[in-house]
Design a protein around this motif. Sequence first.
Motif, short mmCIF file in Angstrom:
data_model
loop_
_atom_site.label_atom_id
_atom_site.label_comp_id
_atom_site.label_asym_id
_atom_site.label_seq_id
_atom_site.Cartn_x
_atom_site.Cartn_y
_atom_site.Cartn_z
N UNK A 75 -7.93 0.20 1.73
CA UNK A 75 -9.05 -0.13 0.84
C UNK A 75 -9.17 0.90 -0.27
N UNK A 76 -9.07 2.18 0.13
CA UNK A 76 -9.24 3.22 -0.89
C UNK A 76 -8.07 3.23 -1.86
N UNK A 77 -6.88 2.87 -1.40
CA UNK A 77 -5.73 2.81 -2.32
C UNK A 77 -5.94 1.71 -3.36
N UNK A 78 -6.41 0.55 -2.89
CA UNK A 78 -6.61 -0.58 -3.81
C UNK A 78 -7.69 -0.21 -4.84
N UNK A 79 -8.77 0.42 -4.37
CA UNK A 79 -9.83 0.86 -5.30
C UNK A 79 -9.34 2.01 -6.19
N UNK A 80 -8.59 2.92 -5.60
CA UNK A 80 -8.08 4.08 -6.36
C UNK A 80 -7.22 3.62 -7.54
N UNK A 81 -6.44 2.56 -7.31
CA UNK A 81 -5.58 2.08 -8.39
C UNK A 81 -6.37 1.43 -9.52
N UNK A 82 -7.57 0.97 -9.20
CA UNK A 82 -8.46 0.48 -10.27
C UNK A 82 -8.93 1.69 -11.08
N UNK A 83 -9.42 2.71 -10.35
CA UNK A 83 -9.96 3.91 -11.03
C UNK A 83 -8.89 4.64 -11.83
N UNK A 84 -7.68 4.74 -11.25
CA UNK A 84 -6.60 5.50 -11.90
C UNK A 84 -5.76 4.65 -12.85
N UNK A 85 -6.09 3.36 -12.93
CA UNK A 85 -5.31 2.42 -13.75
C UNK A 85 -3.82 2.54 -13.45
N UNK A 86 -3.52 2.61 -12.16
CA UNK A 86 -2.13 2.83 -11.75
C UNK A 86 -1.34 1.52 -11.77
N UNK A 87 -0.12 1.54 -12.29
CA UNK A 87 0.68 0.30 -12.35
C UNK A 87 1.41 -0.03 -11.05
N UNK A 88 1.80 1.01 -10.29
CA UNK A 88 2.64 0.78 -9.11
C UNK A 88 2.05 1.43 -7.87
N UNK A 89 2.26 0.75 -6.76
CA UNK A 89 1.83 1.28 -5.46
C UNK A 89 2.80 0.76 -4.42
N UNK A 90 3.28 1.64 -3.58
CA UNK A 90 4.21 1.25 -2.52
C UNK A 90 5.38 0.46 -3.11
#
Length: 316
Positions: A75-90
């Motif tokens: 959950x925190x990763x999915x939210x963190x990627x919103x906050x960090x505007x991250x393009x890639x995860x895993x």
Amino acid sequence: MDAASAWLPRSLGAVEASLREATAGHGAALERDASATLQAGGKRLRPLLVLLCGGARGGEGSVRAATAVELVHMATLVHDDVLDEAPLRRGRPTVAATSGTGAATATGDLLFSRAFALLAEAGDVEQVQLLSEASVGLAEGELAQRHDEFDTSIDVERYMERCRLKTAHLFECACRMGWIASSAADGQGLEELRGFGSSIGLAFQLLDDVLDVTGPVERTGKARGTDLLDGTVTLPLIVALRRDPELANVELRGLSEEEAEAVCDRIAATGALEEVRSQALELVAESKRSLAASGVDDEQRELLELVADGVVDRYG
Ligand code: IPE
Ligand code: IPE
Ligand code: MG
Ligand code: MG
């Protein structure tokens, strides 16, 4: 170790099944995004900590706690990627990138809710409290990081406090929940295991921040320079600014991806990454001292030490 070869893979398999179950059946859109996050993999480090701290006696309570901790982490990763505007995860586009920030917020919310429901359904009140405390810390840490964005004057202490909140608390929580789930738990050793989780959690975040500078994406599954691009000032940059004061003249706002990579190279050229890495190694050594004082049995200690070493090997 031999004994662990029986219960550990079985418990890890049970956690995977339980994660799949927890994310299924909440409407097509949510299910798609929640399952995508799950299927993308991940190291499952926090559930491993729960299971190892619970030991062979942890049983179903340990599996439940491990699942809940991983759900909160996701959950925190999915939210963190919103906050960090991250393009890639895993190694895959983030939920925010594929489905938008609204869907990512809802997916994170769903994952949080499922974590607490799982524990509540089993009546694990103490576990709910522990996980709730860690989640509050995470939110505070993320907010502190937003507050500090692009602020190159933040000091090491402030940086460490943010790491404690956003990362180390969940590691501590994983260890405590595992220990409590084991029938051996009588409160003894709990503080020491908490210290173990805290130290490896901090080491983990320090090294994650180094990996953000080094990449490469094939290795981390995340874009290189994401921290610089979203204004997160981390220890590698803080140390590099001390070693190369002219770095302070670089305008961090509005960097292109190529410019961010060039700043990453410049940070690396100062030798800051080696300094941060040696701090992380010291934290891992500290974690082992706490572990030795905790009274976990020899098999647990051996496996938990391997996990602590694995945190560092991730870098090398
Ligand atoms: C990423 O954690 C978030 C940080 C605390 C740095 P992980 O690197 O454990 O993420 P996954 O679960 O393996 O994807
Ligand atoms: C950790 O910080 C994020 C969480 C604890 C959710 P980062 O922002 O460094 O994590 P990554 O690099 O995106 O995984
Ligand atoms: Mg991030
Ligand atoms: Mg990171």
